[in-house]
Structure formats: C-alpha cells, structure tokens
Design an enzyme around this catalytic site. Structure first.
Site, PDB file in Angstrom:
ATOM      1  N   CYS A  86     -28.881  70.068  66.115  1.00 54.24           N
ATOM      2  CA  CYS A  86     -27.641  70.383  65.013  1.00 54.24           C
ATOM      3  C   CYS A  86     -27.370  68.979  64.150  1.00 54.24           C
ATOM      4  O   CYS A  86     -27.321  69.057  62.991  1.00 54.24           O
ATOM      5  CB  CYS A  86     -26.452  70.487  65.767  1.00 54.24           C
ATOM      6  SG  CYS A  86     -25.083  70.990  64.738  1.00 54.24           S
TER       7      CYS A  86
ATOM      8  N   HIS B 274       0.569  81.458  51.454  1.00 58.22           N
ATOM      9  CA  HIS B 274      -0.019  81.999  50.251  1.00 58.22           C
ATOM     10  C   HIS B 274      -0.057  80.887  49.267  1.00 58.22           C
ATOM     11  O   HIS B 274       0.750  79.914  49.172  1.00 58.22           O
ATOM     12  CB  HIS B 274       1.056  82.962  49.731  1.00 58.22           C
ATOM     13  CG  HIS B 274       0.725  83.312  48.384  1.00 58.22           C
ATOM     14  ND1 HIS B 274       0.000  84.282  47.796  1.00 58.22           N
ATOM     15  CD2 HIS B 274       1.222  83.130  46.960  1.00 58.22           C
ATOM     16  CE1 HIS B 274      -0.459  84.666  46.351  1.00 58.22           C
ATOM     17  NE2 HIS B 274       0.477  83.567  45.947  1.00 58.22           N
TER      18      HIS B 274
END
Length: 454
Positions: free
Chosen positions: A45, A440
């Site tokens: 990785c 939001h």
C-alpha cells in the site's frame, strides 16, 4: 551456520505484519521481522499501491487546472509522489526498528520445517551476504501479492508494465493501452487521462464491469468515454510487437500502438521461494495459502493479508491482524466470519463506493426489493464542486426496510460509503437514513433524497 531463536517470526513488512510486530513487542514479546526488500518497508500500500497511486491521482487532478503542459503536470506529480513515499517508508521502518523487542532483518526467507526458516541476506555490519536460520515458536506470513503476468508473447518488452512499474515512469506516455478492464485498470485510466495521455482499455470480457449493476456500469463507461478513454470489449490479446519506438498490442479485434502498455490482469500470491510445503502449509488452486477462520495455516503458522486469500485491501489486512491479535492477546472471539459485509472503494473520478448486495445479486437471491437511484447532477454540493457525473443507488428489502446494499458513484463516495458499514451492521432501517439530519451543503445530504422512497 548461525541460528537465531525468537518467540515470533513475521515474514513480510505489510500492514498486518508490521502492526502485529509492534503490538507483540509492546506486550513484552520478542519479534523478528524479515523483509526481502528495503524498498517495501510498510508493504504494498505505502510503496507501490494505494498511497503512490492516490497521490498521483490527486496531484494530476489538482495541477491539471493550472498548467498548460501535460508533461509538466506529469513531472510535477511524479516528483510529489517520489518525495512522499520514501518518507513514509522510512517512518515505517523506524517505528519498528526503534522498538527494543523488535529486530528487522532485510533478507529472503524459506522454510526448513514447520518452526525453522532459513534467511539469506546481510549478516554483518559490513552488509556481506550470508545465510542464517531462525527457530520460532510462532510464524506469521504476510508477504502479500504481486501482479500476475499473463504468458503472452512479447510481454517482457521494455514498454510493457505492471501496476508497479507504471507508477514510476520517467516520461508521460502519449498513448497508453491498458490490458484488463477491472478496477485497477480503471483507476490508471482516469489517472493517465488526466495527464493528457490517450488511453485505450482492452478487455477480453464481453460485459463491462460484470460485478456491477448495468446502470452503474453504464454510467462509469459513459464517464470514461466522455473524457476520451476508448474501451474495447471482447478482444483477446495475442501478442506484443516491440520495436525501438513503440509497442503494438495485437488482438483478435485489431492492433493498437502505444508508448506504454499496462497489464491490469490481476494479482497472485507472493509465495515464490518460501518452500511452504516443507512447513506443511497448503495452498489453494489459485496459489493462496489455505487458512481457517482464525488465519491458521498450521497450529503454529498464520497467514495474513493478500497471501492468505483475504480480499486485497489494506484495511482487510489490518482486520486480519485484529483476528490474530485477539487470539494471542485478547479473548479469541474474532474471526473472518465477522466481516461478511465490508465497504469497498475504487478511486476513479468520481470514486465508486459499494457495500452489500447489488440489485442484481439481491434479486438472484430471491429478495423482494425496492430500489432507488439518484443522479449526482441533482446534488447541490456536486454542482459546487463541479463534479456532477455519477449515479447513487440504494437497494432495500421491500418488507422490512432493511438496507441490503448501497452503491455510490459520485464525489466523496469513498468517504460516505463507510457510513453504511455501521448502518448495515446495526440494522439501521432505510427510513432512518431518509429522515436523518445532515449538514449542508454536503454530498452526504443527498442520502435524504436517495432514501426518500423508502
């Protein structure tokens, strides 16, 4: 011949191995960790997989908007990647090398018997090569996987690369052919297309992304082709014709000239030279080590990560460590059966996140399902980001409201999909997600709309 003795011998410096080494040492146990390459401290990785590829993806996307030359963008991205990886590798080595109970040896290992391993590598302060043996009470194999190279004539050409080599090109190829239309191939297709390379994907399958529902696969293909990536399905590569200036990929459907060819044709277990049979360790038909649900290959030998046939993700290798750790230092309750469902992410642009059952799989299993889809272009945050490509999909049991599966092909999908691991594990009903309060403007608030029909 010198013989060393230890409580724990770990072969391979991957995610599971390095984490287990540190944990055992912190509990007062002696550990020898043997790694064949000093360029692989930290595992696949960090060195040749997730981190360098994602660094190139991010750098390419970030720099493309502010540079005129694809070559300049490519060189800058490579420099950024090359500056990061050695630091991570060194940090991984230092973390273990500085621990009193851990000894890291750079050498190749092969089994003599079930509790004895011969290692070949540096044996003195001057770095001279030699052979030693290690006797261990427990042995853990964490050698990972390597790219599978298909037996195609010309595959040894100088411009034919596997996923490791393609991460370190000195120059940006003008034309690239990717052999294999799976997830690894798609990540590199997006990456090199962002650098301005002409990319062609060749796949011998007749169906694009066969594991995905057709609407998700169709949207992914639309996005690729809209960005100029060419896709050829149902073609078999017959040979690679290599010349001084280019490589031509000859297939059953025509010929394709390239400056670089990527083999994205899967991976195989990295067990070559280990002499596993001498330790009584068996492998399956694909060459991966056979283990039980607690990762035992024999009573005193464990295998972890890719080499054990575990799903090829770093976080699964880490979970393999947790299973072994729980047996040795905990209550012994964890097993591979605990992770029947886990999230996946493909770092395309936009990323593809998935967990649970697809609609196709759910219907084949006889489930009575309700399905909801939402186009990414309907999400306010997607418009803010300027990333309106994609499709979101939820599959829910029509009777109980149980969330069976979620697929997100949209911006931030690789982050959001993790929420549904917890939701599915804890049987959170679809109606809860429908009515949840999200901030939001975010991509997450689109889940209200996606789950609105349930």
């Amino acid at each position: 011949m010198q013989t060393l003795s230890t409580q724990n011998l770990i072969i391979g410096f991957g995610k599971a191995g390095k984490t287990l080494a540190a944990d055992l040492a912190q509990h007062g146990q002696d550990v020898i960790l043997v790694e064949a390459s000093d360029q692989m401290y930290g595992g696949t990785c960090i060195n040749i997989g997730c981190i360098p590829s994602k660094k190139l993806l991010v750098e390419g996307q970030r720099r493309a908007a502010c540079a005129d030359s694809g070559d300049a963008v490519f060189c800058a991205a490579m420099q950024a990647k090359n500056g990061l990886i050695p630091k991570l590798r060194a940090a991984n080595f230092a973390k273990l090398d500085n621990m009193e109970k851990v000894r890291v040896i750079n050498a190749r290992a092969r089994f003599i018997d079930a509790q004895t391993v011969s290692i070949t590598g540096a044996v003195g302060n001057a770095g001279e090569q030699g052979e030693r043996q290690i006797r261990a009470e427990r042995i853990f194999i964490n050698t990972g996987s390597v790219p599978a190279v298909p037996p195609i004539p010309g595959v040894d050409g100088a411009r034919v690369y596997d996923s490791t080599g393609i991460l370190s090109l000195a120059e940006r190829p003008k034309r690239m052919v990717i052999v294999g239309g799976g997830y690894i191939g798609l990540e590199f297709a997006f990456m090199y297309r962002a650098f301005g390379t002409e990319v062609t994907i060749l796949d011998n399958l007749d169906e694009f992304l066969p594991r995905e529902d057709r609407d998700i696969a169709g949207e992914m293909r639309r996005i690729l082709e809209a960005r100029g990536v060419k896709i050829q399905l149902g073609v078999k590569v017959e040979r690679f014709d290599n010349t001084a200036t280019e490589t031509t990929v000859v297939t059953s459907g025509g010929s394709f000239a390239a400056d670089a060819v990527l083999l994205a044709t899967g991976r195989r277990a990295n067990t070559q030279g280990l002499d596993l049979e001498k330790a009584g360790v068996r492998v399956d038909a694909r060459g991966f080590i056979e283990v039980d649900d607690h990762l035992h290959a024999t009573p005193h030998i464990w295998a972890m990560g890719d080499v054990a046939g575990s799903p090829q993700f770093t976080y699964i290798s880490l979970d393999d460590y947790r299973i072994v750790r729980d047996e040795l230092l905990g209550e012994g309750r964890r097993s591979r059966r605990d992770r029947a469902i886990f999230p996946t992410a493909v770092f395309t642009n936009p990323p593809l996140g998935h967990i649970g059952m697809t609609e196709t799989a759910a219907r084949k299993a006889g489930r009575n399902v309700k399905v909801s889809t939402l186009k990414a272009e309907a999400i306010p945050k997607a418009k803010v980001l300027g990333q309106t490509d994609g499709l979101l999909k939820a599959v829910v049991d029509a009777g109980s409201g149980e969330i069976l599966g979620v697929t997100l092909l949209c911006a931030e999908a690789h982050e959001i999909i993790n929420l549904f691991k917890m939701a599915i594990d804890n049987r959170v009903p679809a109606g809860y997600v429908r009515s949840q309060i999200f901030t939001h403007p975010t991509m997450a608030e689109a889940l209200n709309d996606l789950f609105a029909p349930f």
